[in-house]
Design a protein around this motif. Structure first.
Motif, PDB file in Angstrom:
ATOM      1  N   GLY A 285      -3.514   5.349   0.042  1.00 47.67           N
ATOM      2  CA  GLY A 285      -2.411   6.166   0.527  1.00 47.67           C
ATOM      3  C   GLY A 285      -3.014   7.311   1.313  1.00 47.67           C
TER       4      GLY A 285
ATOM      5  N   PRO B 192      -1.486  11.426  -5.405  1.00 54.91           N
ATOM      6  CA  PRO B 192      -0.733  10.546  -4.505  1.00 54.91           C
ATOM      7  C   PRO B 192       0.688  11.052  -4.283  1.00 54.91           C
ATOM      8  CG  PRO B 192      -0.889   9.575  -6.700  1.00 54.91           C
ATOM      9  CD  PRO B 192      -1.718  10.826  -6.722  1.00 54.91           C
TER      10      PRO B 192
ATOM     11  N   GLN C 127       2.500  -3.314   1.520  1.00 57.47           N
ATOM     12  CA  GLN C 127       1.585  -2.362   2.152  1.00 57.47           C
ATOM     13  C   GLN C 127       1.474  -2.634   3.659  1.00 57.47           C
ATOM     14  OE1 GLN C 127      -0.969  -0.016   0.478  1.00 57.47           O
ATOM     15  NE2 GLN C 127       0.725   0.077  -0.943  1.00 57.47           N
TER      16      GLN C 127
ATOM     17  N   THR D 169       3.038   6.418  -2.324  1.00 60.31           N
ATOM     18  CA  THR D 169       1.810   5.815  -2.858  1.00 60.31           C
ATOM     19  C   THR D 169       1.931   5.573  -4.354  1.00 60.31           C
ATOM     20  OG1 THR D 169       0.630   7.075  -1.178  1.00 60.31           O
ATOM     21  CG2 THR D 169      -0.707   6.045  -2.880  1.00 60.31           C
TER      22      THR D 169
END
Ligand code: ADP
Ligand code: MG
Length: 478
Positions: free
Chosen positions: A150, A302, A55, A306
């Motif tokens: 996200g 998403p 991430q 994501t």
């Protein structure tokens, strides 16, 4: 080998990033990032899990490197090393290396299962060093650190975190809305868990349905005072799925008074709903106005990136071994919501465990055949339908989703809804959601309109058939 020390630049970089991103975002991603060492052209930083690393890499690597370059005048690359907090703290083996095991992370707090018990006294924030029992109504795994952020939920998640940090102050009430399985309950309970962990506040989490049942029961049993006392003297009231209150006028009245009592006392109120408040039917105007006060934020489905990040996170929590290509396969084929993503993964994991076999792409394809083939999945997405119709009618997808009501747009929108209803298995609520958050009755109305025009205009049928053909062709190619 020469020792390079860039720590001072690192600290300044962090300070600047904190100012730029703001406290909330910074505390989610940067609190867990720690400078370890440096070489001539690189800095190594510790992250608590590979999920975090991925991430941070995709979101912030450029930002960090650019800042470092401004400060040092050198092109430094940053490398990440996964150092699970447990091990770093007390040498215990942790079954998973999720960031919630960090005693320093204000986002995760102390919601870790007792077994992980790492919070070393002294390093934890004041007053939080001791372990605390979990909240009886909240799931312990519904925390912020397990909530993947996200673009679909960024705003909602940050708002929720802000509320959790300053209950009753920042935004009150907060209403989180969005379709099924998109993470409303998780986010709401994350607020509850955070407040529970970091304060002595009294928190109630309850579904609107249970609230209604309790209310009815207490009127029948003459226990209204007890009911009122229970709900009007809390520090945070979290009511899930308020769309259930439609038509329940008595309960709405009671909630209205509860709301005002809490609101005036500056107590935090959080609601979730499966649609925007404006689309709730049979809600008294005064209660609707209370729902709309404060902040309303939505959760969207998403995107692919994501979805993969969420899968990786779940896999880490399951301590499963899943090859990247399998993650990508699921991410590509399951696009509806997070609940569906989870169940695909659970199914596959159960199979692999049962058979004692490693998960391969072949097994995944075989085992998830039915899931992928379901018309709910990308096999035929609403977006494909919207795309083809928009193109055909010389419009944009946003025209179809947006509020414009020119005759041309209205017709195209109705056609798209009608066809989606015919060739997918989405419910009218889901379709409404996909068309800019419209109400399901709008979808039903649109379908009726098209049926009427089919009856009135014989050419309509063939127009629709050819559109359907184009959509299917487009879908087969993509
Ligand atoms: P909703 O209440 O909107 O129907 P839930 O909150 O029950 O959805 O979420 C469905 C499942 O998906 C839960 O298991 C939840 O933990 C998971 N989930 C939802 N959003 C996320 C996210 N952003 N990151 C990780 N897991 C998520
Ligand atoms: Mg829910």
């Amino acid at each position: 080998m020469a020792e390079w020390d860039y720590e001072i630049f690192w600290k300044e970089t962090m300070t600047q990033i904190q100012t730029e991103l703001g406290e909330q975002e910074f505390s989610i991603w940067f609190i867990n990032l720690e400078y370890i060492k440096a070489a001539e052209k690189s800095i190594t930083a510790a992250v608590p899990s590979s999920f975090y690393r991925d991430q941070i890499k995709s979101r912030y690597q450029n930002l960090i490197e650019n800042k470092l370059k401004e400060l040092t005048g050198k092109e430094l690359t940053i490398e990440f090393e996964v150092v699970p907090r447990d091990k770093a703290a007390d040498g215990q083996k942790s079954p998973e290396a999720l960031p919630n095991n960090s005693e320093k992370n204000p986002v995760s707090g102390k919601n870790t299962p007792p077994a992980a018990g790492t919070a070393a006294a002294g390093s934890a924030p004041a007053g939080a060093a001791r372990k605390k029992d979990r909240h009886p109504q909240l799931r312990e795994d519904y925390t912020f650190d397990k909530y993947v952020i996200g673009e679909n939920n960024n705003f909602a998640a940050n708002a929720a975190l802000a509320v959790a940090k300053n209950p009753g102050v920042t935004y009150n009430p907060v209403l989180i809305y969005g379709g099924v399985g998109l993470g409303k309950t998780h986010l709401m309970q994350a607020i509850g868990n955070y407040i529970h962990t970091n304060s002595e506040s009294k928190i109630i989490y309850i579904s609107a349905e249970t609230f209604t049942n309790e209310f009815i029961q207490s009127t029948q049993e003459n226990k209204m005072t007890a009911f009122k006392n229970k709900y009007r003297y809390v520090d945070a009231l979290l009511i899930d799925d308020i769309h259930f209150l439609q038509k329940k006028i008595g309960t709405q009245e009671e909630l209205f008074y509860t709301f005002d009592a809490l609101y005036n006392a500056k107590k935090q109120i959080v609601f979730t709903c499966d649609r925007p408040v404006s689309e709730l039917k049979d809600i008294t105007e005064r209660l609707r106005s209370r729902f709309e006060r404060g902040l309303n934020v939505d959760l969207q489905p998403p995107n692919y990136e994501t979805r993969c990040a969420i899968l990786k996170n779940k896999i880490e929590a399951l301590n499963a071994n899943v090859p990247d290509e399998v993650i990508e396969l699921i991410g590509k084929n399951v696009s509806t919501n997070i609940r569906d993503l989870e169940s695909a993964l659970t199914k596959l994991n159960a199979y692999a465990k049962l058979m004692g076999r490693p998960m391969t792409i072949e097994i995944a394809q075989q085992q998830l055949k039915d899931v992928f083939a379901s018309p709910r999945q990308t096999n035929m997405s609403i977006e494909t339908i919207q795309r083809v119709i928009a193109e055909e009618k010389d419009l944009t997808i946003n025209d179809l989703k947006g509020p414009k009501r020119t005759a041309k747009i209205v017709l195209a929108r109705q056609l798209a809804m009608y066809i989606a209803r015919e060739i997918t298995e989405y419910s009218t609520t889901e379709l409404g959601q996909a068309f800019g958050g419209r109400d399901h009755t709008t979808v039903m109305h649109s379908c009726q309109k098209i049926e009427e025009s089919i009856r009135a205009d014989p050419t309509m049928d063939s127009t629709i058939e050819s559109l359907k053909r184009m959509i299917k062709e487009y879908n087969a190619k993509s």
